[in-house]
Design a protein around this motif. Structure first.
Motif, PDB file in Angstrom:
ATOM      1  N   ASP A 217      14.209   3.203  -7.869  1.00 32.59           N
ATOM      2  CA  ASP A 217      12.996   2.949  -8.645  1.00 32.59           C
ATOM      3  C   ASP A 217      11.918   3.978  -8.339  1.00 32.59           C
ATOM      4  N   LEU A 218      11.765   4.316  -7.071  1.00 33.35           N
ATOM      5  CA  LEU A 218      10.775   5.333  -6.710  1.00 33.35           C
ATOM      6  C   LEU A 218      11.083   6.655  -7.397  1.00 33.35           C
ATOM      7  N   HIS A 219      12.351   6.997  -7.448  1.00 33.75           N
ATOM      8  CA  HIS A 219      12.736   8.264  -8.072  1.00 33.75           C
ATOM      9  C   HIS A 219      12.474   8.268  -9.572  1.00 33.75           C
ATOM     10  N   GLN A 220      12.396   7.069 -10.196  1.00 33.46           N
ATOM     11  CA  GLN A 220      12.220   6.971 -11.645  1.00 33.46           C
ATOM     12  C   GLN A 220      10.779   6.691 -12.060  1.00 33.46           C
ATOM     13  N   ALA A 221       9.886   6.485 -11.113  1.00 33.19           N
ATOM     14  CA  ALA A 221       8.524   6.075 -11.444  1.00 33.19           C
ATOM     15  C   ALA A 221       7.746   7.192 -12.130  1.00 33.19           C
ATOM     16  N   ASP A 222       6.810   6.787 -12.993  1.00 30.06           N
ATOM     17  CA  ASP A 222       5.861   7.739 -13.586  1.00 30.06           C
ATOM     18  C   ASP A 222       4.654   7.931 -12.680  1.00 30.06           C
ATOM     19  N   LEU A 223       4.266   6.863 -11.986  1.00 32.42           N
ATOM     20  CA  LEU A 223       3.099   6.901 -11.115  1.00 32.42           C
ATOM     21  C   LEU A 223       3.391   6.094  -9.859  1.00 32.42           C
ATOM     22  N   ILE A 224       3.067   6.666  -8.691  1.00 38.66           N
ATOM     23  CA  ILE A 224       3.191   5.968  -7.409  1.00 38.66           C
ATOM     24  C   ILE A 224       1.823   5.988  -6.746  1.00 38.66           C
ATOM     25  N   ILE A 225       1.310   4.799  -6.462  1.00 38.52           N
ATOM     26  CA  ILE A 225       0.046   4.672  -5.737  1.00 38.52           C
ATOM     27  C   ILE A 225       0.380   4.307  -4.297  1.00 38.52           C
ATOM     28  N   VAL A 226      -0.071   5.118  -3.358  1.00 39.07           N
ATOM     29  CA  VAL A 226       0.166   4.891  -1.932  1.00 39.07           C
ATOM     30  C   VAL A 226      -1.167   4.509  -1.309  1.00 39.07           C
ATOM     31  N   ALA A 227      -1.333   3.238  -0.967  1.00 39.09           N
ATOM     32  CA  ALA A 227      -2.625   2.719  -0.526  1.00 39.09           C
ATOM     33  C   ALA A 227      -2.547   2.227   0.913  1.00 39.09           C
ATOM     34  N   GLY A 228      -3.503   2.664   1.740  1.00 40.88           N
ATOM     35  CA  GLY A 228      -3.562   2.173   3.114  1.00 40.88           C
ATOM     36  C   GLY A 228      -2.327   2.484   3.913  1.00 40.88           C
ATOM     37  N   GLN A 229      -1.805   3.680   3.752  1.00 40.94           N
ATOM     38  CA  GLN A 229      -0.545   4.033   4.399  1.00 40.94           C
ATOM     39  C   GLN A 229      -0.528   5.520   4.724  1.00 40.94           C
ATOM     40  N   ASN A 230       0.105   5.881   5.842  1.00 44.34           N
ATOM     41  CA  ASN A 230       0.260   7.278   6.254  1.00 44.34           C
ATOM     42  C   ASN A 230       1.744   7.569   6.448  1.00 44.34           C
ATOM     43  N   ILE A 253      -1.025   8.967  -6.484  1.00 43.33           N
ATOM     44  CA  ILE A 253      -2.402   8.718  -6.053  1.00 43.33           C
ATOM     45  C   ILE A 253      -2.353   8.192  -4.630  1.00 43.33           C
ATOM     46  N   SER A 254      -3.121   8.791  -3.745  1.00 43.97           N
ATOM     47  CA  SER A 254      -3.238   8.302  -2.374  1.00 43.97           C
ATOM     48  C   SER A 254      -4.610   7.683  -2.198  1.00 43.97           C
ATOM     49  N   VAL A 255      -4.631   6.447  -1.647  1.00 40.88           N
ATOM     50  CA  VAL A 255      -5.881   5.721  -1.412  1.00 40.88           C
ATOM     51  C   VAL A 255      -5.966   5.457   0.080  1.00 40.88           C
ATOM     52  N   ASN A 256      -6.895   6.136   0.770  1.00 40.44           N
ATOM     53  CA  ASN A 256      -6.914   6.038   2.232  1.00 40.44           C
ATOM     54  C   ASN A 256      -8.254   6.530   2.765  1.00 40.44           C
ATOM     55  N   PRO A 257      -8.743   5.978   3.870  1.00 38.42           N
ATOM     56  CA  PRO A 257     -10.010   6.463   4.427  1.00 38.42           C
ATOM     57  C   PRO A 257      -9.912   7.840   5.070  1.00 38.42           C
TER      58      PRO A 257
END
Length: 756
Positions: A217-230, A253-257
Motif C-alpha cells: 500500500d505504501l508503494h502505491q500511495a499518492d500521498l504519505i503524511i508522516v506525523a510525529g515520527q523520525n 508531507i512530514s509533520v514534526n517539531p
C-alpha cells in the motif's frame, strides 16, 4: 576479535556539537554498522549473524517492527537493527564473577550505556533480602523463590506481570495464560507507554486497534503524511519504502517539531546511486509546535468538507457514522487559533490541503509524536476523520499506519497481553484450558507504578525490557519498586532495572532472537507479528551465550509448574518441550491463527485478517467507521517556559544506549543536552554551550529536576525544546497521561531553565 567492554563510564560532561546533517544512511551508516558489529562480535560472527537478519530462513531483528517485503535484500537490516543484533550476539559475557566484583550500590551509579556494554548475562542471579550484591542461584531455587512470594500474596492482584515487545508470540501467550490461571489481569506492557493511544483511537473509530495498510500500500500511495515520527533513526528501513513510493510518484508531507535528516534525503546504502546522490523525500515539511497536531488536522478536515466534491459521499453514506457531528465541530475551526496552536503559516496549511485534495490514495503514518500527549487519542481520531472523509480506508494505497517501535509489541497484544482483555478472548481461553479467568480489569504501566507506590502490588515480574528506564517520573517509580517484596527480570543483558530492586530480586537470563533454541523435541522456532499484521517465523542461528540459559517459553512453563503445581491441568511441560503444541492452542483461541503451525512454516508467513482493510467492514459499536468530534486541545505554556519533548538519539533503541552520539543532529560524546530554538534561547538568556538544570512544572507543585544539561541552539519549532530519554523521564509526572489510553505524556512537558 571483539573488543572488551569499557571498565569505566565515559565522561559525558562536554558534548561536541556540529551543524545537523541533511541526509540519512549512506556510507557513514555502513561504516558505523561495521564498526559496532566488529566491536561486539568480531568479523566472522558479524558475517554469519547479519546475513540471517530478517531473512525467510533466519531470525527477526530484535529492533523495530517494520515489515519485510516478499523479496529480501542480502543485507535486510538497517544501521540500528545491526546495532541491536550486535549487542545481543556479542561475545562479551556477564558472569557471576562480574556480580561479585560489582555490588548493587556500584551498579546503581553506572549509566545505561555502561551496563549494556558489559555483555550477555550467563547464569540466574539472586539478590537475597539484606544482600549487597547478586549471587548465582540454580534455576530450581529461582523458581521456588518466585513461588514463595506469589503464593504468599494476599491476592493474585498484588502481582504484576510486565511484557516487553521483544517477547515472542509463543512466550506471550503462555505468559498471559499463566497470569490468568494464577488469577490476575495485571498484564502491563510497553504498549501502554507508546501506541496505547493509537489502539484506543483506532478501536473506537474503525473497530480494530491496528494499522490498515501493507508495505505494498505504501508503494502505491499518492500521498504519505508522516506525523510525529523520525524514521531515519527509529525505523530506518521505512526510508526504503518511502523512497520506492517517491519513485512511483507519491508526495510526502512530514509533520514534526524538528527537521530530521532521514525525511530530508535518504542515501540508500543498497545501491551505488543511492549512496552517491540519495533521494529527497519531503515535498512539504510542516514544522509544527509540539501538541498542535489535532488543531492542524481539524482545520484540514474543515477545509476538505468546505471544498465542493472533496468528500467521498458514497463511502460516508454507506460505511460511516457521525459525519454531521464532525461537520458541525469542524465548522468552528478557526484559522487564527490553528496558527497559534501549530506555529504554521496559512500558505503552508493551504499547500498541505492542495496535496490532500490532489491525492486519491492517502496514508497517514505516525509514532510517539502523536501518541504521548494528553489529547493524543483525540488527535489520532482526527487523523482518522481526514482519511474517512476521502474514503481512504479499505482502499489499496490508503489507510492508517501507526508505526510500532518494537519487533513483536503488536503480536504480544494479539496474544492477550492486555490488562483490559475482551470478554470473547477470555471466554475462548477458559474454554480451551478449563480455567476461569478473572474478568476485572488489571493495572496498566502507570497504574502498576501507583499500585507499587501505594503498597497494593508487591511482586513485579518483567518479561524483558527495562521497566525503570522506560517509565515516567523516575524518582517516584524507583521508590515504588523498592517497596516491593520481589522483582524478577527475564533478560539477556544488564540495564538500570537490575539495580533498582525489591527486598529480593532475580535476574533470569534468557535466549535472544539470535540464539538457537533446542528443547526436548528438537530445534524450535518462534513467531512474531510485524507492524502491518504479518506473522512469520524466527529462527536463531548462534550457539547460546551460556549453557545455563532458558528460553522465555521454558521460563514461563517452569514458573507455572512451580507456582500452580498439581492444581493446574495445563500441560506446561509439553509446551516447554514443543512450541508447536503452544501454537496449536493459540490456533483455537486467537482469531486469525487457524492452522497456525502449517501457516507459520511458510517462508513468507501469513497475514492476519483486518476487516476494515479486507472488507470495508468496521466492527465498532455502531457497525460502521465512526467520525468523532472531540474539542480541540493544545498545550498552554506560561511565559518564560518551553514545551519539552523527550526523544531518542541515533545511537539508541528505546532505552538501550549503543553509544553517545546523535550523528544526524550533529551531537557527539554526550547525551545530557537540551535542544532549544536560538530565538527562544536568546529570550531566555540561554547561551549556546551553557549548562542548565531542567525543571518541569505540573499542577501537583512537585519539583522534578534534571540537572546539568548543555544548551544546544537547534532549529526546533518556536516555543519547543527536546532532550533524550531516559535521562529526562524524571521530568514526566506519573499522573500526566493521555485521556482514555493513560499513556505518559512524555512529549508535552512544561519546563523552566535554571542555572546549573
Amino acid at each position: 576479535m571483539a573488543t572488551k567492554p569499557p571498565t569505566g563510564d565515559p565522561v559525558q560532561d562536554a558534548p561536541q556539537v556540529t551543524p545537523p546533517k541533511h541526509a540519512a544512511a549512506g556510507l557513514p551508516a555502513i561504516g558505523h554498522t561495521l564498526r559496532i558489529a566488529h566491536e561486539q562480535m568480531g568479523l566472522a560472527r558479524t558475517a554469519r549473524t547479519l546475513l540471517k537478519v530478517n531473512q525467510k530462513n533466519g531470525f527477526d531483528c530484535p529492533g523495530c517492527a517494520w515489515p519485510e517485503g516478499d523479496k529480501r535484500h542480502t543485507a535486510e537490516f538497517c544501521e540500528n537493527g545491526a546495532k541491536a543484533v550486535a549487542e545481543e550476539a556479542t561475545l562479551r559475557r556477564v558472569t557471576p564473577e562480574f556480580f561479585a566484583a560489582h555490588p548493587l550500590a556500584d551498579l546503581a551509579t553506572r549509566s545505561g550505556y555502561w551496563l549494556g556494554q558489559q555483555g550477555r548475562i550467563t547464569e540466574p542471579m539472586y539478590l537475597p533480602e539484606g544482600g549487597d550484591r547478586y549471587e548465582a542461584i540454580s534455576w530450581e531455587r529461582a523458581f521456588s523463590v518466585i513461588a514463595e512470594e506469589l503464593t504468599a500474596l494476599g491476592s493474585p492482584d498484588e502481582a504484576l506481570f510486565y511484557t516487553s515487545g521483544r517477547t515472542s508470540n509463543e512466550a506471550a501467550f503462555l505468559f498471559q495464560l499463566f497470569a490468568r490461571e494464577f488469577g490476575t489481569n495485571n498484564l502491563p506492557d510497553c504498549s501502554n507507554m507508546c501506541h496505547e493511544s493509537s489502539g484506543s483511537a483506532l478501536t473506537e473509530t474503525i473497530g480494530i486497534g491496528k494499522g490498515s495498510v501493507s508495505l505494498e500500500d505504501l508503494h502505491q500511495a499518492d500521498l504519505i503524511i508522516v506525523a510525529g515520527q523520525n524514521p531515519g533513526t527509529n525505523h530506518p528501513r521505512m526510508l526504503s519504502a518511502l523512497e520506492k513510493a517517491k519513485t512511483a510518484g507519491a508526495k510526502i508531507i512530514s509533520v514534526n517539531p524538528l527537521p530530521e535528516a532521514g525525511m530530508e534525503r535518504f542515501k540508500n546504502p543498497q545501491t551505488p546511486l543511492g549512496m552517491l546522490r540519495g533521494t529527497a523525500l519531503n515535498d512539504l515539511f510542516l514544522q509544527i509546535r509540539i501538541g498542535g497536531d489535532q488543531a492542524l488536522f481539524r482545520l484540514l478536515n474543515k477545509l476538505v468538507i468546505e471544498t465542493e466534491g472533496a468528500t467521498d459521499e458514497a463511502f460516508i453514506r454507506e460505511h460511516t457514522h457521525g459525519y454531521e457531528d464532525l461537520a458541525a465541530a469542524a465548522k468552528e475551526a478557526d484559522w487564527d487559533e490553528t496558527l497559534t496552536a501549530t506555529g504554521l503559516t496559512r500558505p503552508e496549511i493551504e499547500r498541505a490541503l492542495a496535496m490532500i485534495l490532489a491525492s486519491k490514495r492517502t496514508i497517514v503514518c505516525w509514532a510517539m509524536g502523536l501518541t504521548q500527549h494528553k489529547h493524543a487519542v483525540a488527535t489520532i481520531r482526527e487523523v482518522v476523520n481526514l482519511l474517512l472523509l476521502r474514503g481512504n480506508i479499505g482502499r489499496p494505497g490508503a489507510g492508517v499506519c501507526p508505526v510500532r517501535g518494537h519487533s513483536n509489541v503488536q503480536g504480544d497484544r494479539t496474544m492477550g497481553i492486555f490488562e483490559r482483555p475482551a470478554p470473547a478472548f477470555l471466554d475462548a481461553l477458559d474454554k480451551e484450558f478449563g480455567i476461569t479467568s478473572p474478568r476485572g480489569h488489571g493495572y496498566d504501566v502507570v497504574r502498576s507504578i501507583q499500585a507499587m507506590r501505594d503498597g497494593k502490588a508487591k511482586v513485579l515480574f518483567a518479561m524483558g525490557g527495562n521497566f525503570v528506564g522506560a517509565t515516567p517520573d523516575t524518582e517516584v517509580t524507583e521508590a515504588a519498586i523498592r517497596r516491593t517484596s520481589l522483582t524478577v527480570h527475564v533478560s539477556t543483558k544488564l540495564n538500570r532495572s537490575h539495580a533498582v530492586t525489591g527486598r529480593r530480586a532475580l535476574i533470569l537470563p534468557t535466549l535472544g532472537r539470535t540464539d538457537k533454541d533446542v528443547q526436548a523435541s528438537g530445534r524450535q522456532f518462534v513467531t512474531v507479528e510485524d507492524s502491518m499484521g504479518m506473522v512469520h517465523a524466527s529462527r536463531g542461528n548462534l550457539s547460546p551465550a551460556s549453557p545455563h540459559l532458558l528460553s522465555e517459553p521454558a521460563i514461563v512453563a517452569r514458573m507455572a509448574r512451580a507456582v500452580l503445581g498439581s492444581a493446574s491441568a495445563t500441560p506446561w511441560e509439553d509446551f516447554e518441550r514443543d512450541y508447536g503444541a503452544v501454537r496449536d492452542r493459540i490456533a483455537r483461541v486467537v482469531p486469525g491463527f487457524e492452522d497456525f503451525n502449517a501457516r507459520a512454516a511458510r517462508p513468507e508467513g501469513f497475514r492476519l485478517p483486518h476487516a476494515p482493510r479486507d472488507e470495508r467492514r468496521f466492527p465498532t459499536r455502531t457497525g460502521k467507521a465512526n467520525f468523532t468530534a472531540a474539542p480541540v486541545e493544545y498545550p498552554q505554556v506560561p511565559p518564560g517556559r518551553l514545551l519539552l519533548q523527550t526523544l531518542r538519539s541515533h545511537d539508541q533503541y528505546n532505552t538501550t544506549i549503543y553509544g553517545l552520539d546523535d550523528r544526524y543532529r550533529g551531537i557527539t560524546r554526550g547525551r545530557r543536552v537540551v535542544m532549544v530554538n536560538p530565538a527562544d534561547a536568546a529570550e531566555l538568556g540561554l547561551a549556546d554551550g551553557s549548562y542548565t538544570d531542567l525543571v518541569s512544572e505540573w499542577k501537583d507543585g512537585v519539583e522534578r529536576r534534571a540537572p546539568g544539561f548543555r544548551v544546544v541552539h537547534y532549529p526546533t519549532a518556536r516555543g519547543c525544546a527536546a532532550a533524550y530519554y531516559p535521562e529526562t523521564n524524571v521530568l514526566v509526572p506519573l499522573d500526566s497521561t493521555a485521556d482514555t489510553s493513560n499513556t505518559p505524556a512524555s512529549k508535552s512537558v512544561v519546563v523552566r531553565f535554571e542555572p546549573a
